[in-house]
Design a protein around this motif. Structure first.
Motif, PDB file in Angstrom:
ATOM      1  N   ALA A  76      38.415  24.381 -43.772  1.00 17.63           N
ATOM      2  CA  ALA A  76      37.734  25.126 -42.690  1.00 17.63           C
ATOM      3  C   ALA A  76      38.308  24.105 -41.000  1.00 17.63           C
ATOM      4  O   ALA A  76      38.991  24.430 -39.994  1.00 17.63           O
ATOM      5  CB  ALA A  76      36.254  25.445 -42.008  1.00 17.63           C
ATOM      6  N   LEU A  77      38.228  22.883 -41.715  1.00 16.05           N
ATOM      7  CA  LEU A  77      38.352  22.102 -41.111  1.00 16.05           C
ATOM      8  C   LEU A  77      40.217  21.608 -40.355  1.00 16.05           C
ATOM      9  O   LEU A  77      40.402  21.807 -38.967  1.00 16.05           O
ATOM     10  CB  LEU A  77      38.110  20.258 -40.786  1.00 16.05           C
ATOM     11  N   ASP A  78      40.652  22.466 -41.812  1.00 21.26           N
ATOM     12  CA  ASP A  78      41.880  22.192 -41.656  1.00 21.26           C
ATOM     13  C   ASP A  78      42.841  23.029 -40.905  1.00 21.26           C
ATOM     14  O   ASP A  78      43.550  22.834 -40.159  1.00 21.26           O
ATOM     15  CB  ASP A  78      43.091  22.254 -42.722  1.00 21.26           C
ATOM     16  N   ARG A  79      42.204  24.573 -40.793  1.00 20.51           N
ATOM     17  CA  ARG A  79      42.721  24.944 -39.956  1.00 20.51           C
ATOM     18  C   ARG A  79      41.992  25.089 -38.452  1.00 20.51           C
ATOM     19  O   ARG A  79      43.098  25.582 -37.791  1.00 20.51           O
ATOM     20  CB  ARG A  79      41.764  26.808 -40.168  1.00 20.51           C
ATOM     21  N   CYS A  80      41.197  24.657 -37.733  1.00 20.29           N
ATOM     22  CA  CYS A  80      41.267  24.361 -36.347  1.00 20.29           C
ATOM     23  C   CYS A  80      41.775  22.658 -36.037  1.00 20.29           C
ATOM     24  O   CYS A  80      42.623  22.923 -35.548  1.00 20.29           O
ATOM     25  CB  CYS A  80      39.957  23.487 -36.705  1.00 20.29           C
ATOM     26  N   LEU A  81      42.393  21.971 -36.693  1.00 21.11           N
ATOM     27  CA  LEU A  81      43.600  20.969 -37.207  1.00 21.11           C
ATOM     28  C   LEU A  81      44.655  21.912 -36.268  1.00 21.11           C
ATOM     29  O   LEU A  81      46.049  21.603 -35.669  1.00 21.11           O
ATOM     30  CB  LEU A  81      43.995  20.017 -38.258  1.00 21.11           C
TER      31      LEU A  81
END
Length: 407
Positions: free
Chosen positions: A127-132
C-alpha cells in the motif's frame, strides 16, 4: 424608533471615527521595519529569497485544477499537473493513512517480527509502495523534469505541499526498484510549512542564547501504554560520544513537561527519543510523550527559542491534521516556527533500531569536534535514508518516515 435620528447620526459618526482610527493604527504598524505587509498579502519580492538555496515547490491542489509553483530567486514558474486531481488525492491519502494505522498497530508490539505475526507486512508495504508510485506519476516526475533534475541526487529542493498532500511523504515518491525513478535518486528534499517560514529561517541567525555547544537529550525508555524503547540508551550514548559529554540529560522521571520546556530555552540543539502522538482532528493537541503527560504542539508554540537543530526521534512527530490539511501544524513545524532552524522528524511510527541507526549516521556526518553543523542536516539525512532504502527497497515503511524541515 428608540433614539430617533439623533442617535442614528451619532452612531454613524462614531463608526466613521473608529474606522479612521483603525486606518491610522494600521499605517503606524506598517511603518515599523518588518511589518510593511501587516494585514496585506505578502509581496512576491519579499518571498523570492526563500529560494536562495534551491527551488521551492508549492504543490497546489484544488477541485478546479492542480499546479506546481516552482519558486526561484528570479520568479515563479507554473507547471500544470493534469494527472493530479483533488478527489484522487483524497483517496490516496485515505489509503495511505489506513496503511500507516495498520503499521502503527505492529509498531506498538515493538518489532518487525511482531508485525509479521499480527498483520500482513506485505499488504502494508504494498500500500505504501503504491502511494509512492502514484505521487511520482501524478506530479513528482513532471516537476523534476521541469527542473532538469534527472541526473545525480545532490541538488537541493524544498517541498511546500498544500491540502491533503501535507500528509504524504513526497520526498520518497518514486519507483524504488527502478534506479533513477525516484525523488531520492534525483534531489535532496526538505520541507517548509510556508515561504515566509523559509525566508525567516534563511535570515542571519540572531545572537545565540542558551548553553553554548550543549545538546539537550530527552529520553523516555518506558512510557505507559507504549512499547518500550530500548535504544534510548543507545542514542544517549552516541550523543555523549559525539559531543564529548556536553549533553544535558532529561530521562525518565526527569523528563517532565516543565523541565523540557525550560531546557529548550537554554539549548541550541535538542534530541527527543520518545514516543509521539498526533490528533488528526486537532493537530495542536499532538506532541511527544514525556514523564508527566504530553508535550503538545500548543505547548511548544507558546514561547520562542533560539535553537539551531532539533532531532525528533519519535513516532508521528511530523504528521499533520486530516481535517485541517492546509495548516501544517505538526510538532516539527511548531519547533521550526518557534525558532529551531533545522528539524528532523518522522511522519509516522518508526522502528526503534532504524531510528537509532539514522540518528547515528546523521550525527556522524554533522558533528565534528563536538560542534554540530546544522546546515548539513538535510544532506546527512538524505544519505542516511538512501542507505536504509538500498537495504530495504521492498519495505518503504522502514525508510520513508524521516523528514527534514528548514533551510
Amino acid at each position: 424608533m428608540p433614539g430617533g435620528s439623533d442617535q442614528f447620526g451619532h452612531d454613524v459618526d462614531r463608526r466613521m471615527a473608529l474606522a479612521r482610527e483603525w486606518d491610522e493604527l494600521v499605517e503606524q504598524v506598517r511603518a515599523i521595519e518588518g511589518f510593511e505587509d501587516f494585514l496585506q498579502p505578502p509581496r512576491l519580492e519579499t518571498l523570492l529569497p526563500a529560494a536562495k538555496g534551491g527551488p521551492v515547490i508549492i504543490v497546489n491542489v484544488s477541485r478546479w485544477r492542480c499546479d506546481a509553483l516552482i519558486v526561484t530567486p528570479g520568479g515563479v514558474d507554473v507547471v500544470e499537473l493534469p494527472e493530479l486531481r483533488q478527489d484522487t488525492v483524497v483517496d490516496q491519502v485515505q489509503a495511505y493513512l489506513d496503511a500507516v494505522t495498520t503499521r502503527q498497530v505492529a509498531t506498538l508490539r515493538g518489532t518487525r517480527r511482531d508485525m509479521d505475526a499480527t498483520v500482513s507486512s506485505d499488504t502494508v508495504e504494498a500500500a505504501l509502495d503504491r502511494c509512492l508510485q502514484w505521487m511520482w506519476d501524478a506530479f513528482a516526475e513532471r516537476i523534476l523534469d521541469r527542473l532538469e533534475h534527472n541526473k545525480g541526487g545532490g541538488r537541493r529542493i524544498w517541498w511546500c505541499p498544500t491540502g491533503p498532500l501535507t500528509l504524504l511523504p513526497i520526498h520518497a515518491a518514486g519507483y524504488h526498484r527502478s534506479p533513477g525513478r525516484s525523488v531520492l535518486d534525483r534531489a535532496v528534499s526538505s520541507y517548509t510549512p510556508t515561504l515566509r517560514a523559509l525566508v525567516a529561517a534563511r535570515a542571519e541567525p540572531r545572537e545565540q542564547g542558551g548553553a553554548p555547544g550543549r545538546m539537550l537529550f530527552v529520553g523516555m525508555p518506558d512510557t505507559p501504554g507504549q512499547a518500550p524503547l530500548p535504544n534510548v540508551d543507545t542514542e544517549r550514548d552516541l550523543l555523549h560520544e559525539r559531543f564529548d559529554g556536553a549533553c544535558t540529560e532529561l530521562i525518565g522521571e526527569r523528563a517532565t513537561r516543565d523541565a523540557v520546556l525550560a531546557g529548550l530555552v537554554n539549548h541550541r540543539w535538542a534530541h527527543f527519543a520518545c514516543h509521539g502522538e498526533q490528533d488528526l482532528a486537532d493537530p495542536s493537541r499532538g506532541g511527544v510523550l514525556v514523564h508527566d503527560g504530553q508535550l503538545t504542539v500548543a505547548d511548544l508554540s507558546s514561547q520562542q527559542y533560539q535553537g539551531e537543530f532539533a532531532f525528533l526521534s519519535g513516532c508521528k512527530t511530523a504528521v499533520g491534521g486530516a481535517n485541517l490539511p492546509d495548516e501544517a501544524i505538526t510538532l516539527a513545524a511548531a519547533l521550526h516556527y518557534t525558532g529551531y532552524r533545522h528539524v528532523i522528524a518522522t511522519l509516522w511510527s518508526v522502528w526503534d533500531d532504524e531510528a537509532a541507526e539514522v540518528a547515528d549516521n546523521v550525527y556522524g556526518a554533522i558533528v565534528r569536534d563536538g560542534v554540530l553543523h546544522a546546515d548539513e542536516a538535510a544532506a546527512a539525512l538524505h544519505h542516511a535514508t538512501r542507505a536504509l532504502r538500498d537495504r530495504h527497497r521492498n519495505a518503504p515503511s522502514v525508510w520513508t518516515p524521516f523528514t527534514h524541515t528548514g533551510p
